[in-house]
Design an enzyme around this catalytic site. Structure first.
Site, short mmCIF file in Angstrom:
data_model
loop_
_atom_site.label_atom_id
_atom_site.label_comp_id
_atom_site.label_asym_id
_atom_site.label_seq_id
_atom_site.Cartn_x
_atom_site.Cartn_y
_atom_site.Cartn_z
N THR A 56 49.09 33.46 42.96
CA THR A 56 50.25 33.43 43.69
C THR A 56 50.67 32.85 44.68
OG1 THR A 56 50.69 35.39 43.37
CG2 THR A 56 52.47 34.61 44.56
N SER A 60 46.05 49.31 36.17
CA SER A 60 46.11 50.72 36.42
C SER A 60 45.11 51.51 35.87
CB SER A 60 47.57 51.43 34.74
OG SER A 60 48.75 50.97 36.14
N GLU A 111 47.20 43.01 41.65
CA GLU A 111 45.89 43.37 42.49
C GLU A 111 45.13 45.14 41.89
OE1 GLU A 111 47.28 43.65 46.50
OE2 GLU A 111 48.74 41.70 46.00
C1 LIG Z 1 51.66 37.20 38.47
C2 LIG Z 1 50.33 37.46 38.60
C3 LIG Z 1 49.90 37.13 39.93
C4 LIG Z 1 48.72 37.20 40.31
N1 LIG Z 1 48.17 37.01 41.67
C5 LIG Z 1 46.88 36.65 41.92
C6 LIG Z 1 46.73 36.57 43.13
O1 LIG Z 1 47.69 35.82 44.43
N2 LIG Z 1 45.45 36.67 43.28
C7 LIG Z 1 44.07 36.34 42.97
O2 LIG Z 1 43.43 36.70 42.87
N3 LIG Z 1 44.67 37.06 41.94
C8 LIG Z 1 46.11 37.60 40.79
N4 LIG Z 1 46.79 37.85 40.67
C9 LIG Z 1 45.12 38.49 38.97
C10 LIG Z 1 45.08 39.85 38.57
O3 LIG Z 1 44.73 40.32 40.01
C11 LIG Z 1 44.28 39.96 37.73
O4 LIG Z 1 44.70 39.48 36.67
C12 LIG Z 1 44.06 41.79 37.52
O5 LIG Z 1 42.99 41.65 38.55
C13 LIG Z 1 43.39 42.28 36.37
O6 LIG Z 1 41.84 41.16 35.81
P1 LIG Z 1 42.54 40.31 34.51
O7 LIG Z 1 43.46 39.59 33.99
O8 LIG Z 1 41.16 39.80 34.36
O9 LIG Z 1 42.61 41.91 33.76
P2 LIG Z 1 40.59 41.92 32.80
O10 LIG Z 1 40.40 42.13 33.47
O11 LIG Z 1 39.86 41.56 31.28
O12 LIG Z 1 40.89 43.17 32.56
C14 LIG Z 1 41.76 43.16 30.87
C15 LIG Z 1 42.24 44.89 30.20
O13 LIG Z 1 40.85 45.88 30.35
C16 LIG Z 1 40.93 46.53 31.21
N5 LIG Z 1 39.69 46.83 31.93
C17 LIG Z 1 39.00 45.74 32.66
N6 LIG Z 1 37.89 46.19 33.23
C18 LIG Z 1 37.87 47.65 32.54
C19 LIG Z 1 36.95 48.47 33.41
N7 LIG Z 1 35.98 48.35 33.65
N8 LIG Z 1 37.43 49.93 32.72
C20 LIG Z 1 38.53 50.60 32.26
N9 LIG Z 1 39.45 49.31 31.85
C21 LIG Z 1 39.02 47.97 32.30
C22 LIG Z 1 42.01 45.75 32.63
O14 LIG Z 1 42.72 47.39 33.10
C23 LIG Z 1 43.12 45.93 31.16
O15 LIG Z 1 43.54 46.57 31.08
C24 LIG Z 1 47.56 37.83 40.18
C25 LIG Z 1 48.40 38.48 38.12
C26 LIG Z 1 49.44 38.19 38.34
C27 LIG Z 1 49.65 37.67 36.44
#
Ligand SMILES: Cc1cc2nc3c(=O)[nH]c(=O)nc-3n(C[C@H](O)[C@H](O)[C@H](O)COP(=O)(O)OP(=O)(O)OC[C@H]3O[C@@H](n4cnc5c(N)ncnc54)[C@H](O)[C@@H]3O)c2cc1C
Length: 567
Positions: A345, A553, A550
């Site tokens: 962000t 769920s 952040e």
């Molecule tokens: C609009 C937006 C703004 C953002 N801003 C920032 C920011 O300013 N700075 C920053 O650093 N990040 C930011 N993010 C990133 C955000 O924090 C991540 O997208 C989020 O933490 C999920 O990571 P991922 O997208 O890689 O999903 P993944 O980790 O790949 O997850 C995919 C799915 O697998 C599930 N999953 C993963 N691991 C497990 C587990 N151990 N047990 C059960 N389920 C699991 C997840 O819950 C999800 O449903 C932003 C994201 C968006 C969309």
């Protein structure tokens, strides 16, 4: 300390702070709160006893008033009495129980507290000397303030620690408040203070006039409203949690939650901007930076002169953020960063970015450190701007480091502590995402309620149908529950408590409530919920971020489970 010493000290300490605070419209020193927020004010028990209690109290107040006059602090007197049913009105009117000095800045409260206590105590001393009554210091409970009898007994001790006294002669009862309880600020309250209501009003007015008219266009064209953030800076909202001495508003998490909630009620894009800037970037540097870093980076961030970004997530390190691949190697006086961060962000518009990078591959998550980067540093650039489902007016981009040279003094916190510090930062950040969620849920609920009252089918407003009423009832109830969780977490944070579990609970529940509420909002709008002229479809798209950003769920559930199993 002489009178003039006290005055000049008060002047020295209080004036500049109040002058600084005076620029924020919600600070009303004349505000009086009946329901206490002890951390907002100094509340001191100074009971003046004896048959002439009221007259003596007024005399004491006059002394105090003159001493505080130059400090701009608001002096007030909390008065209460409890009369048996058969004595009304009480023979001597109100019984004074406490004197309160309103101090608007929570973060400065502890510092100012000792100074004001000094003033109060010296006033009492002066008062006692004037009245020639040093054997009965006014803080002691020696006489009934109604009939002057010395036959006083403790009636009950309430849960809050308050003692109720009863006069054995006239049977009057009254409450004294233990100052230690007041000072620790551990009361639980469900009401809003005058100050908080004023903040809510200011933000709501701002959001309605400066944001609402543009929401659709910003969303449609993906316009990042930088100028709105400048205006929010003028109100102090870009440095909500930062003490005034570092250019912030010196407010607490409860106020912060209120601000993010009210902005998000109108536009979640502005809400997420304010949240990411305040609790992630600025919060990280303020919490873990050294004095030099605070002065250099926190001050312009808190004043809103610079915009903050925070980069933890990478394409291969999302939920598993400890899997960070970005590396930082020390070469002479500089750290050389290489890698890419996703979903940052303010990745494009940010001036200052806190980024996590591996400094010791062999140490796992204990080998991740935090760095402060500035726009314009060679090798530091924004990458792809994301084309998003929702919150389309917020800036989300990739951030690229290509042999980026970061001065050694920009290492933030202890080397190897970047990941652990990030988790602490997220404890606060998740509360703001919960606030973002309840704000958007509230906006969706209000839109649905209004529509349900206007839209007629079968000759009646659809709000007449029980099926719609039940939806509205569920929406209102769930939002209330989410708000309570969020404010509890915020309140705990303000008390300096550990909130990992409470922040995750608030974020998890509020995020999921927001998704359910926005879904029902579309349903209540029927076909119009699918059309851009109505706000329903935007809320429906925007809220989904709250179950992802952040920490998803699923990750919140992991955190909560870990915390409750640990206990
Ligand atoms: C609009 C937006 C703004 C953002 N801003 C920032 C920011 O300013 N700075 C920053 O650093 N990040 C930011 N993010 C990133 C955000 O924090 C991540 O997208 C989020 O933490 C999920 O990571 P991922 O997208 O890689 O999903 P993944 O980790 O790949 O997850 C995919 C799915 O697998 C599930 N999953 C993963 N691991 C497990 C587990 N151990 N047990 C059960 N389920 C699991 C997840 O819950 C999800 O449903 C932003 C994201 C968006 C969309």
């Amino acid at each position: 300390m002489s009178n003039s010493d006290i005055l000049s000290k008060a002047d020295r300490v209080l004036r500049p702070v109040l002058k600084e605070l005076g620029r924020f419209p919600w600070i009303r020193l004349e505000g009086c709160c009946a329901g206490h927020k002890p951390e907002d004010s100094l509340w001191m028990e100074i009971n003046v006893l004896g048959s002439s209690g009221l007259r003596r109290l007024m005399e004491l107040l006059r002394i105090l008033d003159s001493k505080l006059a130059d400090t701009d602090c608001r002096l007030d007197c909390l008065l209460s009495y409890s009369a048996p049913a058969d004595i009304s009105p009480a023979p001597h009117g109100w019984i004074p129980t406490a004197i309160e000095v309103f101090w608007p800045s929570r973060n400065d409260w502890r510092r100012s507290q000792s100074m004001i206590v000094e003033t109060l105590l010296s006033s009492i001393e002066e008062f006692s000397n004037r009245s020639g009554d040093t054997t009965n210091p006014p803080c002691a409970i020696n006489y009934c303030p109604f009939c002057s009898s010395s036959f006083i007994r403790v009636d009950t001790i309430e849960k809050s620690g308050q003692q109720r006294y009863r006069c054995g002669d006239c049977d009057m009862t009254w409450t004294m408040v233990d100052p230690v309880v007041c000072f620790s600020g551990t009361f639980m309250e469900f009401g809003y203070t005058e100050e908080l209501l004023e903040i809510r009003r200011v933000v709501r007015d701002f959001a309605e006039s400066e944001i609402r008219p543009h929401v659709l266009e910003w969303d449609e064209k993906q316009i990042f409203p930088r100028d709105v953030l400048n205006k929010l800076a003028d109100l102090g909202f870009m440095g909500v949690l930062i003490p005034t001495e570092y250019g912030g508003a010196g407010l607490g998490y409860v106020e912060y939650v209120t601000i993010v909630e009210e902005l998000s009620r109108v536009d979640g894009s502005v809400g997420i901007s304010v949240a990411a800037h305040n609790s992630l970037c600025t919060g990280h540097i303020y919490s873990f930076g050294n004095e030099e870093q605070r002065r250099k980076f926190v001050v312009p961030l808190a004043k809103g002169e610079k915009l903050g970004a925070w980069s933890l997530t990478e394409s291969e390190a999302g939920s598993d953020a400890a899997g960070t691949q970005t590396v930082a190697q020390l070469e002479g006086e500089h750290w050389i960063l290489n890698g890419q961060k996703t979903f940052t962000t303010h990745g494009t518009y940010g001036d200052i970015c806190v980024a996590m990078a591996l400094t010791d591959k062999s140490a796992g998550h204990r080998g991740i450190s935090a760095f402060i980067l500035e726009r314009g540093m060679p090798g530091f650039s924004p990458g792809k701007k994301e084309n998003k489902l929702g919150l389309r007016a917020s800036d989300t981009s990739t951030v690229v480091f290509e042999d980026c040279r970061v001065p050694q003094e920009n290492l933030l916190g202890e080397p190897g502590n970047g990941f652990i510090d990030s988790l602490k930062v997220l404890d606060g950040g998740r509360i703001s995402i919960a606030a973002l969620a309840i704000g958007m849920a509230q906006g969706a609920y209000e839109a649905a309620l209004q529509y349900a009252k206007q839209r007629k089918q079968f000759g009646r407003p659809i709000a007449d149908f029980q099926a719609i009423q039940f939806k509205l009832a569920d929406m209102a109830t769930e939002i209330d529950a989410a708000r309570l969780l969020t404010y509890r977490a915020a309140w705990m944070k303000d008390q300096g408590m550990q909130t990992t579990e409470q922040s995750s609970k608030a974020k998890l529940y509020a995020g999921e409530v927001a998704v359910r509420v926005a879904n029902e909002c579309v349903q209540i709008h029927g076909g119009y919920g699918y059309i851009k002229e109505y706000p329903a479809e935007k809320f429906y798209r925007d809220v989904k971020l709250c179950t992802i950003g952040e920490g998803t769920s699923e990750i919140q559930r992991l955190v909560i489970a870990r915390e409750i199993l640990r206990q």
